[in-house]
Write a protein that holds these residues in place. Structure first.
Motif, short mmCIF file in Angstrom:
data_model
loop_
_atom_site.label_atom_id
_atom_site.label_comp_id
_atom_site.label_asym_id
_atom_site.label_seq_id
_atom_site.Cartn_x
_atom_site.Cartn_y
_atom_site.Cartn_z
N LEU A 33 0.84 -1.20 0.00
CA LEU A 33 0.00 0.00 0.00
C LEU A 33 0.87 1.25 0.00
CD1 LEU A 33 -2.68 -1.16 2.61
CD2 LEU A 33 -2.95 -0.99 0.12
N TYR A 34 0.39 2.28 -0.66
CA TYR A 34 1.18 3.49 -0.87
C TYR A 34 0.30 4.72 -0.65
CZ TYR A 34 3.71 -0.02 -3.62
OH TYR A 34 4.36 -1.16 -4.05
N TRP A 35 0.90 5.77 -0.11
CA TRP A 35 0.30 7.10 -0.09
C TRP A 35 1.16 8.04 -0.93
CZ3 TRP A 35 -4.38 8.44 1.04
CH2 TRP A 35 -5.11 7.79 2.04
N TYR A 36 0.51 8.75 -1.86
CA TYR A 36 1.16 9.75 -2.68
C TYR A 36 0.46 11.10 -2.46
CZ TYR A 36 3.31 6.04 -5.56
OH TYR A 36 4.04 4.97 -6.02
N ARG A 37 1.22 12.16 -2.70
CA ARG A 37 0.63 13.49 -2.77
C ARG A 37 0.95 14.07 -4.13
NH1 ARG A 37 2.13 17.08 1.95
NH2 ARG A 37 4.21 16.99 1.03
N GLN A 38 -0.05 14.67 -4.74
CA GLN A 38 0.13 15.32 -6.03
C GLN A 38 -0.16 16.80 -5.86
OE1 GLN A 38 -2.53 14.03 -9.20
NE2 GLN A 38 -0.88 14.16 -10.69
N GLY A 87 -3.21 19.56 -1.21
CA GLY A 87 -2.87 18.79 -2.40
C GLY A 87 -3.87 17.68 -2.62
N PHE A 88 -3.56 16.85 -3.59
CA PHE A 88 -4.40 15.73 -3.96
C PHE A 88 -3.70 14.47 -3.46
CE2 PHE A 88 -7.83 13.80 -5.88
CZ PHE A 88 -7.53 12.97 -6.95
N TYR A 89 -4.34 13.75 -2.54
CA TYR A 89 -3.72 12.59 -1.91
C TYR A 89 -4.30 11.32 -2.53
CZ TYR A 89 -1.61 15.64 1.51
OH TYR A 89 -0.85 16.61 2.10
N LEU A 90 -3.38 10.51 -3.00
CA LEU A 90 -3.77 9.27 -3.67
C LEU A 90 -3.22 8.07 -2.92
CD1 LEU A 90 -3.03 10.45 -7.29
CD2 LEU A 90 -5.22 9.52 -6.57
N CYS A 91 -4.08 7.09 -2.74
CA CYS A 91 -3.66 5.81 -2.18
C CYS A 91 -3.55 4.82 -3.34
CB CYS A 91 -4.70 5.33 -1.17
SG CYS A 91 -4.36 3.74 -0.41
N ALA A 92 -2.61 3.91 -3.26
CA ALA A 92 -2.44 2.92 -4.32
C ALA A 92 -2.08 1.57 -3.71
CB ALA A 92 -1.35 3.36 -5.30
N PHE A 105 -2.20 0.29 -8.62
CA PHE A 105 -3.57 0.72 -8.92
C PHE A 105 -3.97 1.78 -7.92
CE2 PHE A 105 -4.33 -2.45 -12.07
CZ PHE A 105 -3.54 -3.53 -11.70
N PHE A 106 -4.54 2.86 -8.44
CA PHE A 106 -4.79 4.03 -7.61
C PHE A 106 -6.25 4.15 -7.21
CE2 PHE A 106 -0.82 6.40 -7.62
CZ PHE A 106 -0.11 5.77 -8.62
N GLY A 107 -6.46 4.70 -6.02
CA GLY A 107 -7.80 5.05 -5.57
C GLY A 107 -8.25 6.36 -6.17
#
Lengths: 115, 108
Positions: A33-38, A87-92, A105-107
Motif C-alpha cells: 500500500l502506498y500514499w502519494y501526494r500530487q 494537495g491531492f492525496y492518492l492511495c495505491a 492501482f490508484f484510488g
C-alpha cells in the motif's frame, strides 16, 4: 475483482487542525500500500509505503504519518496541518514485494485544502 | 537521487493527429517503467515496460523502452478528444518515481 476506496473525496481544513484520510482495498490479500501526494505542477510524490500490517516506510520527512492497522487498511494522519499540506492525496496498491514487480492501482483520491 | 523527466510539459493537437510523449530517466537498480493516464482523479495504468526494444500496444496507444539511452516514448495515433488527459511516466526500483506529467489536449 479488486477495488480501492478512499474517503473523504474532498476536505477543507484550517491550519493546525488534525487530519485522517482512510484507504481500504478489497479483493486482494497482503497488498503493498502506498500514499502519494500530487501538488500542482509537481507530479506524484511518494509519502509512505507499507508491505504489511504495522510496517510503514517513510519517504519524505514531514508532519504526516501513516498507519496500517489491518491488512487492507491504510491511514494517513497529521496532528497539525500546514498550508503546504494542501494537495491531492492518492492511495495505491500493488502485489509483489517491490514496486517494480507489478503495476500500482490508484484510488479516487482526496482533495485536501488547508486554509 | 532518482529522476524522471517528461517532455513536452503540455501540447495541444487536433483530432486525428499522432502524438509522441517522451520520458527520460536516471535511476539506480532499474526494474521497470510504467505509463499512466490521469483524467480527473485516479491515474489508470497503461503499460509496464521492462525490456528494451519490445513494443507494447493497446489499441491506438503503443510504448517502447530504450534501456541503453534511458528513455521511453508513448505514441498515440489517430487521437480523439477522449485522449485528453495528463500522461504520467514512472520508473520503478524499490519504489515508483514519477515525472511531472504531460498534459495533452485534443481539440475536435
Amino acid at each position: 475483482s479488486q477495488t480501492i476506496h478512499q474517503w473523504p473525496a474532498t476536505l477543507v481544513q484550517p491550519v493546525g487542525s488534525p487530519l485522517s484520510l482512510e484507504c481500504t482495498v478489497e479483493g486482494t490479500s497482503n497488498p503493498n500500500l502506498y500514499w502519494y501526494r500530487q501538488a500542482a505542477g509537481r507530479g506524484l510524490q511518494l509519502l509512505f509505503y507499507s508491505v504489511g500490517i504495522g510496517q510503514i516506510s517513510s519517504e519524505v520527512p514531514q508532519n504526516l504519518s501513516a498507519s496500517r492497522p489491518q491488512d487492507r487498511q491504510f491511514i494517513l494522519s497529521s496532528k497539525k496541518l500546514l498550508l503546504s499540506d494542501s494537495g491531492f492525496y492518492l492511495c495505491a496498491w500493488s502485489v509483489g514485494f517491490l514496486a517494480g514487480e507489478a503495476e500500482q492501482f490508484f484510488g479516487p483520491g482526496t482533495r485536501l485544502t488547508v486554509l | 537521487e532518482d529522476k524522471v523527466v517528461q517532455s513536452p510539459l503540455s501540447l495541444v493537437v487536433h483530432e486525428g493527429d499522432t502524438v509522441t510523449l517522451n520520458c527520460s530517466y536516471e535511476v539506480t537498480n532499474f526494474r521497470s517503467l510504467l505509463w499512466y493516464k490521469q483524467e480527473k482523479k485516479a491515474p489508470t495504468f497503461l503499460f509496464m515496460l521492462t525490456s528494451s526494444g519490445i513494443e507494447k500496444k493497446s489499441g491506438r496507444l503503443s510504448s517502447i523502452l530504450d534501456k541503453k539511452e534511458l528513455f521511453s516514448i508513448l505514441n498515440i495515433t489517430a487521437t480523439q478528444t477522449g485522449d485528453s488527459a495528463v500522461y504520467l511516466c514512472a520508473v520503478a526500483n524499490s519504489k515508483l518515481t514519477f515525472g511531472k506529467g504531460i498534459t495533452l489536449s485534443v481539440r475536435p
